[in-house]
Design an enzyme around this catalytic site. Structure first.
Site, PDB file in Angstrom:
ATOM      1  N   THR A 101      25.393   1.410  -6.071  1.00 22.37           N
ATOM      2  CA  THR A 101      24.234   2.105  -5.504  1.00 22.37           C
ATOM      3  C   THR A 101      24.422   3.619  -5.538  1.00 22.37           C
ATOM      4  OG1 THR A 101      23.728   0.212  -4.085  1.00 22.37           O
ATOM      5  CG2 THR A 101      22.771   2.313  -3.451  1.00 22.37           C
ATOM      6  N   ASP A 150      17.605  -1.886  -4.291  1.00 27.72           N
ATOM      7  CA  ASP A 150      18.444  -3.033  -3.940  1.00 27.72           C
ATOM      8  C   ASP A 150      17.590  -4.188  -3.402  1.00 27.72           C
ATOM      9  OD1 ASP A 150      21.592  -1.984  -3.694  1.00 27.72           O
ATOM     10  OD2 ASP A 150      20.113  -0.413  -3.382  1.00 27.72           O
TER      11      ASP A 150
END
Length: 384
Positions: free
Chosen positions: A152, A55
């Site tokens: 995620t 990320d």
């Protein structure tokens, strides 16, 4: 379309596609390392949602590249991550991993037709690139909108996830790019891939040959076209437009034959209302459960017909979770509105303010109208 209009965002679209390819390659390398080391550096943000080295690394990489190409003073980025989590003392190992991952990825930039930095980026430069993504958007000006790793949980499980980049100008989404590194070329693998990862112990997971190495989808507002590129093999350079394939939504308009995409995560979605609505309009096929904005990709590619999301009370939809996917679906021939039939409004800042109950994306007008009618008929008895 006038040639001037065609050329208006030509450079921005090309750059966006190139940087998303870089980001997809970055994510692939991180996932390979996770498979070997098991060290996934997953930490929890203040809202308890997970965040990984990927990320932060994707956000830093894309931020640095956009700033280098268009000039720092000309680039405004609305993005999901900030440096609060990664700057904590207990995140020192994560930060070091991010810095290494960013530099590794930028070293490969020339493979994608982009310029690498002259010297290795230091920790402060990487943090600055992440922190620079602090715009709140709004109705005026030009803003890039980035979700570095959408889904995620899917990424950590080596399931579906997406890198999403869009450009908003004066409150309107003008282009969108979705990188889907694990999107299989064979549609039937989508459900199998999800079920496989749900049933296999984490330690026993293997990388499946899903009939392809993923893809990047992109579209420019008003073009009436959406395109798909395969990810670039290790030994090849990215060619623009890289033998891109035109994609269109499904022509299915019979609810009994339509496939519904629904979120895997139950935390902020009302699955029971969605299920009731699906039944009331006559959807009979097994839903396709996938993480992230890959749901928009599935509709744009014609692999599914419907995506509905009705958030639980108090949850506000963020623009980076939808901007890129919406423009791609619409240019591929689909329809995306809120549950009242109004276009989504990306001009209000980081959130989709004024959203009427939920979001409905469809492959065509016929299915969309049936769903909107069903929402009005079902709403009073819902448990939202």
């Amino acid at each position: 379309m006038e040639k001037e209009e065609e050329d208006k965002y030509a450079k921005e679209l090309e750059v966006a596609v190139r940087v998303v390819h870089v980001a997809c390659a970055l994510c692939g390398r991180v996932q390979e390392r996770l498979l070997v080391t098991g060290n996934d550096h997953v930490v929890s943000k203040d809202d308890d949602s997970p965040v990984t080295v990927a990320d932060f690394s994707v956000q830093a990489t894309i931020s640095w590249l956009l700033s280098e190409i268009f000039g720092v003073q000309n680039v405004s980025i609305v993005a999901e991550e900030d440096i609060q989590t990664i700057s904590k003392d207990e995140s020192a190992g994560l930060l070091a991993d991010v810095v290494n991952t960013v530099n590794e990825s930028l070293a490969f930039a020339s493979k994608y037709g982009l310029q690498s930095p002259e010297t290795t980026l230091g920790t402060s430069e990487v943090l600055e690139a992440i922190a620079r993504c602090n715009s709140t958007g709004g109705p005026r000006g030009r803003h890039w909108v980035l979700d570095p790793v959408d889904g995620t949980l899917g990424f950590v499980r080596r399931d579906q996830y997406a890198v999403a980049l869009a450009l908003i100008e004066d409150g309107k989404v003008v282009l969108g790019v979705l990188g889907c590194p694990n999107y299989p070329l064979k549609t039937e693998w989508l459900n199998y891939h999800y079920q496989y990862h749900q049933t296999m112990p984490h330690s026993d997971l293997i990388t499946l040959d899903t009939g392809g190495k993923g893809c990047v989808l992109y579209a420019r507002r008003g073009s009436g076209e959406a395109w798909l590129q395969s990810l670039v093999d290790d030994d090849k350079m990215l060619e623009w437009p890289n033998c891109a394939t035109l994609i269109r939504v499904s022509s299915t308009d019979d609810p009994a034959l339509a496939t519904l995409c629904e979120p895997v995560e139950r935390a902020n979605s009302n699955h029971s209302f969605t299920a009731g609505l699906a039944h009331s309009v006559g959807l009979r096929k097994q839903p396709l459960r996938v993480h992230s904005m890959v749901k928009y990709a599935a509709i744009a590619r014609g692999d599914a017909e419907i995506f509905m999301k009705f958030a639980k009370c108090g949850y506000k939809e963020k623009i980076w979770d939808h901007a890129a996917g919406v423009v791609i679906v619409e240019e591929a021939g689909g329809v995306v509105t809120d549950a009242g039939g109004r276009p989504l409004d990306f001009s209000k800042g980081m959130y989709l303010e004024g959203l009427d109950r939920g979001i409905i994306a469809c492959s065509g007008v016929t299915l969309h109208e049936k769903l909107i009618d069903a929402v009005y008929a079902s709403w009073d008895s819902s448990n939202l």
